[in-house]
Scaffold this active site. Structure first.
Site, mmCIF file in Angstrom:
data_model
loop_
_atom_site.group_PDB
_atom_site.id
_atom_site.type_symbol
_atom_site.label_atom_id
_atom_site.label_comp_id
_atom_site.label_asym_id
_atom_site.label_seq_id
_atom_site.Cartn_x
_atom_site.Cartn_y
_atom_site.Cartn_z
ATOM 1 N N SER A 166 -31.790 -80.951 -35.529
ATOM 2 C CA SER A 166 -32.567 -82.136 -35.702
ATOM 3 C C SER A 166 -34.282 -80.905 -36.218
ATOM 4 C CB SER A 166 -33.505 -82.947 -35.383
ATOM 5 O OG SER A 166 -31.964 -83.669 -35.048
ATOM 6 N N GLY B 226 -29.749 -77.450 -31.626
ATOM 7 C CA GLY B 226 -31.462 -76.976 -32.450
ATOM 8 C C GLY B 226 -30.864 -77.558 -34.009
ATOM 9 N N GLU C 60 -18.947 -84.518 -30.601
ATOM 10 C CA GLU C 60 -20.292 -85.160 -30.140
ATOM 11 C C GLU C 60 -19.488 -87.066 -30.060
ATOM 12 O OE1 GLU C 60 -23.776 -85.459 -31.947
ATOM 13 O OE2 GLU C 60 -24.583 -85.721 -30.207
ATOM 14 N N SER D 260 -32.956 -81.999 -26.870
ATOM 15 C CA SER D 260 -33.201 -82.340 -26.000
ATOM 16 C C SER D 260 -32.354 -81.014 -24.946
ATOM 17 C CB SER D 260 -31.516 -83.489 -25.001
ATOM 18 O OG SER D 260 -32.275 -84.392 -25.961
ATOM 19 N N GLU E 277 -28.861 -97.391 -38.289
ATOM 20 C CA GLU E 277 -28.421 -98.399 -39.640
ATOM 21 C C GLU E 277 -27.872 -96.680 -40.563
ATOM 22 O OE1 GLU E 277 -31.811 -97.442 -38.553
ATOM 23 O OE2 GLU E 277 -32.600 -99.402 -38.675
HETATM 24 C C1 LIG Z 1 -31.884 -89.372 -26.987
HETATM 25 C C2 LIG Z 1 -31.980 -88.466 -28.705
HETATM 26 C C3 LIG Z 1 -31.799 -87.333 -27.963
HETATM 27 C C4 LIG Z 1 -31.403 -86.096 -29.031
HETATM 28 N N1 LIG Z 1 -30.626 -85.141 -29.437
HETATM 29 C C5 LIG Z 1 -31.645 -83.786 -30.127
HETATM 30 C C6 LIG Z 1 -31.116 -82.893 -29.576
HETATM 31 O O1 LIG Z 1 -30.552 -82.149 -28.503
HETATM 32 N N2 LIG Z 1 -31.071 -82.092 -30.607
HETATM 33 C C7 LIG Z 1 -30.894 -82.446 -31.949
HETATM 34 O O2 LIG Z 1 -30.664 -81.377 -32.965
HETATM 35 N N3 LIG Z 1 -31.330 -83.155 -32.293
HETATM 36 C C8 LIG Z 1 -31.227 -84.445 -31.350
HETATM 37 N N4 LIG Z 1 -32.083 -86.209 -31.565
HETATM 38 C C9 LIG Z 1 -32.857 -86.306 -33.159
HETATM 39 C C10 LIG Z 1 -31.101 -86.923 -34.282
HETATM 40 O O3 LIG Z 1 -30.384 -86.865 -34.095
HETATM 41 C C11 LIG Z 1 -32.509 -87.733 -34.839
HETATM 42 O O4 LIG Z 1 -33.666 -88.341 -33.996
HETATM 43 C C12 LIG Z 1 -31.380 -88.865 -35.799
HETATM 44 O O5 LIG Z 1 -30.362 -88.063 -36.702
HETATM 45 C C13 LIG Z 1 -32.442 -89.008 -36.753
HETATM 46 O O6 LIG Z 1 -33.227 -88.924 -37.345
HETATM 47 P P1 LIG Z 1 -34.661 -88.171 -37.732
HETATM 48 O O7 LIG Z 1 -35.160 -89.339 -36.435
HETATM 49 O O8 LIG Z 1 -35.088 -87.512 -38.275
HETATM 50 O O9 LIG Z 1 -35.365 -90.154 -38.480
HETATM 51 P P2 LIG Z 1 -35.303 -90.618 -39.763
HETATM 52 O O10 LIG Z 1 -33.536 -89.798 -40.107
HETATM 53 O O11 LIG Z 1 -36.160 -89.573 -40.603
HETATM 54 O O12 LIG Z 1 -34.771 -91.962 -39.848
HETATM 55 C C14 LIG Z 1 -35.740 -92.847 -39.551
HETATM 56 C C15 LIG Z 1 -35.558 -93.958 -39.992
HETATM 57 O O13 LIG Z 1 -34.590 -94.237 -41.529
HETATM 58 C C16 LIG Z 1 -33.346 -94.459 -41.099
HETATM 59 N N5 LIG Z 1 -32.645 -93.744 -41.872
HETATM 60 C C17 LIG Z 1 -32.815 -92.555 -43.253
HETATM 61 N N6 LIG Z 1 -31.513 -92.336 -43.541
HETATM 62 C C18 LIG Z 1 -31.021 -93.610 -44.037
HETATM 63 C C19 LIG Z 1 -30.504 -93.965 -45.152
HETATM 64 N N7 LIG Z 1 -30.360 -92.667 -45.675
HETATM 65 N N8 LIG Z 1 -29.781 -95.398 -45.010
HETATM 66 C C20 LIG Z 1 -30.980 -96.319 -44.586
HETATM 67 N N9 LIG Z 1 -31.628 -96.035 -43.025
HETATM 68 C C21 LIG Z 1 -31.870 -94.700 -43.559
HETATM 69 C C22 LIG Z 1 -33.347 -94.331 -39.578
HETATM 70 O O14 LIG Z 1 -31.916 -95.071 -39.899
HETATM 71 C C23 LIG Z 1 -34.056 -94.681 -38.969
HETATM 72 O O15 LIG Z 1 -34.052 -95.674 -38.912
HETATM 73 C C24 LIG Z 1 -31.676 -86.904 -30.624
HETATM 74 C C25 LIG Z 1 -32.891 -87.984 -30.419
HETATM 75 C C26 LIG Z 1 -32.735 -88.964 -29.803
HETATM 76 C C27 LIG Z 1 -33.269 -90.654 -29.919
#
Ligand SMILES: Cc1cc2nc3c(=O)[nH]c(=O)nc-3n(C[C@H](O)[C@H](O)[C@H](O)COP(=O)(O)OP(=O)(O)OC[C@H]3O[C@@H](n4cnc5c(N)ncnc54)[C@H](O)[C@@H]3O)c2cc1C
Length: 390
Positions: free
Chosen positions: A126, A124, A241, A158, A374
């Protein structure tokens, strides 16, 4: 780079191979509920056979396997067509973090149940406004006597729906700087006040979830490490991880590649297989070259670690390359099998019962999870190539 194995390592391999031949994982069910039951059974069997958590110290139920033995383990699991182990979050993050930072009571309580998959774990971290910028997390925990009261929301968690325990990052001091004032809590997912809502993915699966916390009481002794020092624990978790997932990622892509090569040799007919067509041959060869490049990149990093280094930012190269090559390979699989290849499970003419479009759609998340492409490119630019910050 020395690619030969010592006699003890070869013995490890032959023992494991013999065990896997006598105890095959069997075919994976498609439906998630059935897959979870199958995954728990498979991991329990591995545990009872002494083949779960091989890298963990023997005193905590593992085998104290060396890095080379861990690679052999992944290679043999791929060879036996093993699925990813169901308690991935517990095995790759929760357990290692407790071994490094947990209290004796936490280790005794949790480690055996993580290994046997008796209890499933989730991560937990994100939140809706804290992903790449994880330290922006807002879920609050306030101390009330010997309990924390937790309020807030996590997302993309997840397997939360099937989880018994959650590694939860919470803000315990909102006045401190962003990376401070965060605490790492172990939360019983069956506690009153927790609501888990599945999110439907593009692949049709529902293994992602939103998790809501409304006045959830968490005993104070469920803190890992010290209150307000959770960021350090979170970083250890993410390092585990990244490091341990490298070889299980290879397992996953290698199993898919072997399946694709097998399909290309027989489909649509044994007399005129896909594998005879020049375009298909080129794409299959490209997928194989990618897969070998990934393997040698991982081995090169491993050599650095074995020579006394620590896993460094070079790990981002593997994560970036693997996630993009895995997507390319699965896109090729769907494209090569033409219109039939787009049919999903249950359609009468679906190729391999819709396995390829399902894997292809599922793989879209691989360039986001565990740090987006990214973010990986920024790490490589700044910390591997030494370029100035953007
Ligand atoms: C299959 C899968 C399993 C997951 N499982 C878990 C889980 O079990 N527990 C958990 O806590 N999380 C989980 N996640 C979440 C995952 O850690 C986040 O999706 C990830 O860290 C990206 O965060 P966000 O989705 O908030 O996107 P954001 O951080 O909002 O990013 C959105 C877009 O902006 C870009 N971006 C953001 N900041 C920057 C920067 N500084 N420079 C350039 N580009 C940038 C990103 O690359 C992306 O394209 C999972 C995600 C996936 C896809």
């Amino acid at each position: 780079m020395d690619l030969s194995y010592a006699p003890a390592e070869e013995r490890f391999r032959s023992q494991l191979r013999a065990w896997l031949q006598a105890n095959p994982p069997g075919p994976e069910p498609e439906a998630l509920d059935a897959w979870v039951a199958y995954g728990k059974d498979w991991q329990r069997r591995l545990y009872e056979g002494g083949w779960c958590g091989v890298s963990w110290p023997a005193e905590y139920g593992g085998r104290g396997a060396s890095l080379i033995e861990q690679i052999i383990f992944q290679e043999e699991m791929a060879r036996a067509r093993s699925p990813q182990l169901i308690n991935l979050a517990g095995l790759t993050m929760g357990g290692p973090v407790l071994i490094a930072h947990g209290s004796e009571a936490q280790k005794r309580r949790h480690l055996p149940r993580i290994l046997s998959a008796e209890e499933i774990w989730c991560q937990g971290f994100s939140e809706p406004n804290a992903g790449s910028d994880l330290a922006a997390l807002k879920t609050r925990a306030v101390l009330d006597g010997d309990h924390f009261i937790v309020n807030g929301q996590k997302v993309w968690t997840s397997f939360a729906r099937y989880a018994d325990w959650c590694m939860l990052l919470v803000r315990t001091d909102p006045t401190a700087a962003k990376h401070r004032g965060i605490t790492f809590l172990l939360v019983d997912m069956h506690s009153p006040g927790i609501t888990v809502r599945p999110l439907k993915q593009i692949s049709g699966d529902e293994d992602f979830n939103e998790v809501f916390f409304a006045d959830v009481r968490v005993p104070r002794d469920q803190v890992v490490g010290a209150v307000n020092h959770g960021w350090e624990i979170a970083i250890t978790t993410l390092m585990h991880e990244r490091q341990t997932l490298t070889f299980s990622r290879q397992l996953q892509s290698r199993v898919a590649l072997e399946g694709l090569l097998g399909l290309a040799r027989q489909w649509p007919t044994a007399e005129a297989p896909l594998a005879r067509r020049p375009l298909a041959r080129q794409q299959l060869a490209a997928a194989y070259i990618d897969s070998e490049a990934m393997r040698y990149t991982a081995l090169r990093n491993l050599t650095r670690v074995l020579r006394g280094g620590i896993p460094g930012p070079e790990g981002s190269l593997e994560k970036l390359f693997w996630s993009e090559m895995y997507q390319r390979m699965l896109e090729s699989a769907v494209a090569l099998t033409g219109p039939f290849g787009q049919l999903v499970a249950g359609s009468p003419h679906a190729v391999d019962d819709g396995r390829w479009p399902h894997l292809m759609l599922y793989s879209r998340g691989r360039t986001i999870a565990a740090g987006s492409s990214e973010i990986q490119r920024s790490i490589i630019a700044e910390r591997v190539l030494g370029l100035p910050r953007a």
